[in-house]
Design an enzyme around this catalytic site. Sequence first.
Site, PDB file in Angstrom:
ATOM      1  N   LYS A  21      -3.280 -18.640  68.633  1.00 18.98           N
ATOM      2  CA  LYS A  21      -4.011 -19.822  68.148  1.00 18.98           C
ATOM      3  C   LYS A  21      -5.447 -19.779  68.653  1.00 18.98           C
ATOM      4  CE  LYS A  21      -3.573 -24.178  69.906  1.00 18.98           C
ATOM      5  NZ  LYS A  21      -4.812 -24.959  69.997  1.00 18.98           N
ATOM      6  N   ASP A  35      -7.029 -23.693  64.803  1.00 21.43           N
ATOM      7  CA  ASP A  35      -6.813 -25.108  65.153  1.00 21.43           C
ATOM      8  C   ASP A  35      -8.156 -25.832  65.249  1.00 21.43           C
ATOM      9  OD1 ASP A  35      -5.615 -27.433  65.999  1.00 21.43           O
ATOM     10  OD2 ASP A  35      -5.258 -26.741  68.049  1.00 21.43           O
ATOM     11  N   LYS A  37      -8.723 -28.872  63.648  1.00 21.72           N
ATOM     12  CA  LYS A  37      -8.453 -30.315  63.509  1.00 21.72           C
ATOM     13  C   LYS A  37      -9.537 -30.997  62.679  1.00 21.72           C
ATOM     14  CE  LYS A  37      -5.788 -30.796  67.795  1.00 21.72           C
ATOM     15  NZ  LYS A  37      -5.998 -29.495  68.463  1.00 21.72           N
ATOM     16  N   LEU A  38      -9.659 -30.590  61.432  1.00 17.21           N
ATOM     17  CA  LEU A  38     -10.698 -31.134  60.549  1.00 17.21           C
ATOM     18  C   LEU A  38     -10.471 -32.630  60.297  1.00 17.21           C
ATOM     19  CD1 LEU A  38     -10.770 -28.227  57.927  1.00 17.21           C
ATOM     20  CD2 LEU A  38     -12.284 -28.544  59.890  1.00 17.21           C
ATOM     21  N   ASP A  81     -12.952 -35.651  58.298  1.00 14.41           N
ATOM     22  CA  ASP A  81     -14.239 -36.128  57.755  1.00 14.41           C
ATOM     23  C   ASP A  81     -13.957 -36.753  56.388  1.00 14.41           C
ATOM     24  OD1 ASP A  81     -17.078 -36.359  57.206  1.00 14.41           O
ATOM     25  OD2 ASP A  81     -17.380 -34.779  58.685  1.00 14.41           O
ATOM     26  N   THR A  92      -1.880 -35.815  71.798  1.00 13.54           N
ATOM     27  CA  THR A  92      -0.978 -36.112  72.914  1.00 13.54           C
ATOM     28  C   THR A  92      -1.758 -36.564  74.154  1.00 13.54           C
ATOM     29  OG1 THR A  92      -0.930 -33.729  73.217  1.00 13.54           O
ATOM     30  CG2 THR A  92       1.025 -34.715  72.278  1.00 13.54           C
ATOM     31  N   GLY A 103       0.160 -22.387  75.804  1.00 12.77           N
ATOM     32  CA  GLY A 103      -1.094 -21.878  76.339  1.00 12.77           C
ATOM     33  C   GLY A 103      -0.907 -21.317  77.729  1.00 12.77           C
TER      34      GLY A 103
HETATM   35  O1  C5P Z   1      -1.878 -24.779  77.974  1.00 10.06           O
HETATM   36  P1  C5P Z   1      -1.041 -25.640  77.067  1.00 10.06           P
HETATM   37  O2  C5P Z   1       0.315 -25.024  76.752  1.00 10.06           O
HETATM   38  O3  C5P Z   1      -0.941 -27.050  77.530  1.00 10.06           O
HETATM   39  O4  C5P Z   1      -1.846 -25.632  75.682  1.00 10.06           O
HETATM   40  C1  C5P Z   1      -1.431 -26.398  74.584  1.00 10.06           C
HETATM   41  C2  C5P Z   1      -2.291 -26.119  73.396  1.00 10.06           C
HETATM   42  O5  C5P Z   1      -1.860 -26.973  72.341  1.00 10.06           O
HETATM   43  C3  C5P Z   1      -3.769 -26.390  73.601  1.00 10.06           C
HETATM   44  O6  C5P Z   1      -4.484 -25.440  72.807  1.00 10.06           O
HETATM   45  C4  C5P Z   1      -3.969 -27.782  73.048  1.00 10.06           C
HETATM   46  O7  C5P Z   1      -5.255 -27.980  72.540  1.00 10.06           O
HETATM   47  C5  C5P Z   1      -2.947 -27.795  71.911  1.00 10.06           C
HETATM   48  N1  C5P Z   1      -2.496 -29.123  71.502  1.00 10.06           N
HETATM   49  C6  C5P Z   1      -1.869 -30.022  72.361  1.00 10.06           C
HETATM   50  N2  C5P Z   1      -1.477 -31.253  71.907  1.00 10.06           N
HETATM   51  C7  C5P Z   1      -1.683 -31.594  70.614  1.00 10.06           C
HETATM   52  C8  C5P Z   1      -2.297 -30.703  69.740  1.00 10.06           C
HETATM   53  C9  C5P Z   1      -2.683 -29.460  70.223  1.00 10.06           C
HETATM   54  O8  C5P Z   1      -1.652 -29.702  73.533  1.00 10.06           O
HETATM   55  N3  C5P Z   1      -1.260 -32.776  70.167  1.00 10.06           N
END
Ligand code: C5P
Length: 239
Positions: free
Chosen positions: A34, A62, A64-65, A67, A121, A218
């Site tokens: 991602k 990712d 997240k558009l 507008d 989240t 991540g």
């Molecule tokens: O390091 P970690 O596993 O917490 O990363 C989670 C990934 O998922 C990050 O790239 C974060 O931006 C993304 N994300 C999230 N919650 C969301 C949408 C995306 O943690 N609601």
Amino acid sequence: MSGAQKTIVALDNMGKTQTYEFLESLPAEIPWIKIGLEQYLAHGKPLIRDIYEKYDKRIFLDLKLHDIPNTVAKALGSLSNLPVELITLHLSGGEQMLKAAQVVRNEKMDHAQLLGVSYLTSLDHHDLQQMWAIQDTKAAFTRLFNLALKTGTQGVVCSAHELETVKECEWKSGKSLIKVCPGIRFKDEIKEGNTTDQKRVLDPESAFQLGANYLVMGRSLTQARDLSTRVTELQKIEI
Ligand code: C5P
């Protein structure tokens, strides 16, 4: 199919060199990565093409558009020549924005699936109440999910804790969307309280059991002491 094949590694907080180093060490068993806003703004389309060509990875962009409909449609159009298979936009952009995005997706880029982000989240009850006077977060999530169903959006990004609500909505509508869940930590990390800034986490096995189609992970992978052991754990999950 193994859990590793349905896990998407979030390449966050890395410079270009670190990104390439990490990709060199990432086992082929994990085919998905991602790219977020940070990497895209810093390195743009060349990074995406490079990762696709050199590392043969499947790419989730990712951005997240969010507008007005015309702007989102044009923005998506300008991504249509990229080898990306999943792209995010905010469901709170509304019905017209989501429909305009689908038109462009269907006309120019049906190699990509659009995923709607419900609410971030990082927002808690207090934030939702402060911004939109939302008292009942389940009802608010349900409304956004139903908007995804109505507009033909291919999937959603949601917490694994929302998958029960998703199941109810899908059952009522007779339709099913792609469910992509971030906020995932390995069982031992959860047990040790090592969940960093994610508030409501779940382990990979439980998330798949609840109906997630893809997990976004991540730091549990990018900062793993032993990446190949972690990948083996994911490989052992049968889905
Ligand atoms: O390091 P970690 O596993 O917490 O990363 C989670 C990934 O998922 C990050 O790239 C974060 O931006 C993304 N994300 C999230 N919650 C969301 C949408 C995306 O943690 N609601």
